[in-house]
Design an enzyme around this catalytic site. Structure first.
Site, PDB file in Angstrom:
ATOM      1  N   ASP A 146       0.931  -1.022   0.092  1.00 20.81           N
ATOM      2  CA  ASP A 146       0.025  -0.166   0.018  1.00 20.81           C
ATOM      3  C   ASP A 146       0.925   1.185   0.006  1.00 20.81           C
ATOM      4  OD1 ASP A 146       0.761  -0.693   2.617  1.00 20.81           O
ATOM      5  OD2 ASP A 146      -0.485   0.800   3.393  1.00 20.81           O
TER       6      ASP A 146
ATOM      7  N   GLU B  16      -0.031  -1.407   5.578  1.00 21.36           N
ATOM      8  CA  GLU B  16       1.301  -1.072   6.601  1.00 21.36           C
ATOM      9  C   GLU B  16       1.007   0.476   6.971  1.00 21.36           C
ATOM     10  OE1 GLU B  16       5.246   0.771   7.563  1.00 21.36           O
ATOM     11  OE2 GLU B  16       3.596   1.162   5.911  1.00 21.36           O
TER      12      GLU B  16
END
Length: 490
Positions: A78, A145
């Site tokens: 991400d 994350e």
């Protein structure tokens, strides 16, 4: 995007270019996950998703490297979705538009996603290679994350055979990280009564723009302005001088792990106090700009606005303004053991008014970081207490541990030696005041010997994010040297 795909090393930049074309903000990684799964299946690589959605890939050792220890490579899929106020970019639909700017690659009006797209691209390039000697490889590409470390937090034991792990999520060439801070989110919900706008009032929008922002861990010690704090300072001054100033809306900051760069507040005042509001704003603006001489782009404006439908009740408004003023922000204390690094800090990340199901509330979100789990929790309670005194309901959520440094790491010793041979210089061995997934990965895999490194990335988590082109080439060459130097099995 074709221009960055031609940069050197081409295998890495090719994959980064493809990642830029696929929307992948935190909590919306499904398209990039599908891309990685297809990539692996097309190349005959063993791949699966674990219970939470992380992607796990395995590749056998090349001939002659079968006796080496298995090596795990880790990055996150991400990216932080930050954009300038004048950008119409839709992170769920639109590709990132990277461009070359001298020695750097940056994006147009948005975050670039070099954090952690460069690390992921390096892993994909290594997995795709047919001419690079390497031991057996295991790749872990985690999800979410940036918005909670969800993937790392829910990783289970039993998926990996590796004893060594390279985390490719650091942001400074020549820096080897062996420890990091933990963190915890503090959420506060303060209900208020929405009241009619008093008669004879005029409406204004107070805008704070152009702050440098940045990463709420890496940049928290740089004295940068916090848009929520700056806007509240002006509102407090006006509120003290104008008895019937009323707040109608607050919208400051966007992400818990980004120092807020912008804030927009709508207020109303009696018509005969409008000139005084302008005067107070101008006075405070001059002082703020003088104090934050490191914020050359800062602009503060007060403009006429459309009349809002309602305003906040006066009692809640008073308590909110004082709570935001009291809320700790920035470095709480520096580390006494590690020179030049913050020990504990808080980022007052978001202050937003919300109305849903007929209820009005202010949502305040902060992120506390600390090298000590106990100090993390205590400072989280400090932040929560400021808003509890105002009547807010608070919670401490998504706590994650720090990563305890191991200066005697055998993997670190190998990496230091290789760096010296390549550059003639000593790498900096560091602990970072930010959350790396290594702290969480150590729970299911306590035997992992881990080091984190990466190329030079600046202004991560902001639209000014950029990655240094030559450092990417150096990072790639260093990675290959480390991979090929992995020692034989015991």
């Amino acid at each position: 995007m074709s221009s960055i795909a031609e940069l050197s090393p081409k295998p890495l930049w090719k994959h980064f270019s493809k990642l830029c074309a696929i929307p992948h903000p935190s909590k919306h990684e499904e398209k990039v996950v599908a891309h990685v799964l297809d990539f692996c299946r097309e190349r005959g690589l063993e791949v699966k998703q674990d219970e939470i959605g992380n992607v796990i890939i395995k590749k056998p050792a090349t001939p002659g490297m079968e006796d080496r220890k298995t090596l795990a490579l880790q990055g996150h899929l991400d990216m932080v979705p930050q954009k300038n106020a004048d950008s119409d970019h839709d992170f769920l639909k639109d590709p990132i538009r990277p461009r070359i700017d001298g020695e750097w690659v940056t994006a147009t009006g948005t975050t670039l996603g070099a954090d952690n797209g460069i690390g992921v691209a390096a892993i994909l390039a290594l997995l795709e290679s047919t001419d690079i000697p390497h031991p057996a490889l295991e790749a872990l590409l985690t999800i979410d994350e940036e918005a909670g470390m969800t993937g790392a937090k829910h990783l289970q034991p039993g998926h990996f055979e590796a004893e060594l792990l390279l985390n490719l999520d650091a942001e400074g060439e020549g820096e080897l990280y062996i420890g990091c801070a933990g963190g915890v989110d503090i959420n506060a919900l303060l209900p208020y009564s929405a009241e009619p706008v008093p008669e004879g009032h005029l409406a204004f929008e107070l805008s704070v723009r152009g702050l440098r922002g940045g990463h709420s861990g890496l940049d928290i010690d740089k004295g940068r302005g916090n848009a929520n704090k700056i806007a509240n300072r002006i509102l407090d001054a006006a509120n003290r001088a104008i008895a019937d100033l009323r707040i109608a809306a607050l919208n400051g900051g966007s992400l818990r792990n980004a120092i807020p760069r912008e804030s927009f507040s709508v207020v109303t005042v009696p018509a005969d106090k409008a000139a005084l509001l302008v005067q107070i704003t101008q006075r405070e603006t001059l002082d703020i700009i003088a104090e934050f001489d490191n914020e050359s782009g800062l602009t503060i404006s007060l403009d006429a606005a459309e009349m809002p439908a309602s305003v906040m009740d006066r009692d809640t408004q008073q308590k909110l303004i004082r709570a935001i003023r009291c809320c700790p922000n920035g470095v709480e204390r520096p580390s006494t053991a590690l020179e030049g690094i913050a020990d504990t800090s808080n980022n007052l990340a978001r202050v937003v008014t919300e109305t849903a199901d007929g209820k009005s509330q202010v949502h305040i979100q902060s992120l506390v970081r600390s090298l000590s789990d106990s100090a993390r929790d205590q400072h989280g309670l400090n932040v929560a207490a400021a808003f509890e005194l105002a009547g807010a309901e608070t919670s401490l959520d998504n706590a994650y541990p720090g990563w305890k440094p191991n200066p005697q790491s055998p993997l670190l010793a190998v990496m230091k030696s290789i760096y010296r041979e390549m550059t003639g210089e000593e790498p900096e061995v560091k602990v970072i005041h930010a959350g790396l997934e290594c702290g969480l990965l150590a729970k299911p895999y306590p035997h992992w010997d881990m080091v984190s490194f990466g190329p030079t990335i600046r202004r991560a988590h902001s639209p000014e994010e950029r990655v240094h082109i030559q450092s990417v080439a150096n990072f790639w060459e260093y990675l290959l040297q480390v991979v090929q130097a992995i020692s034989a099995k015991d």
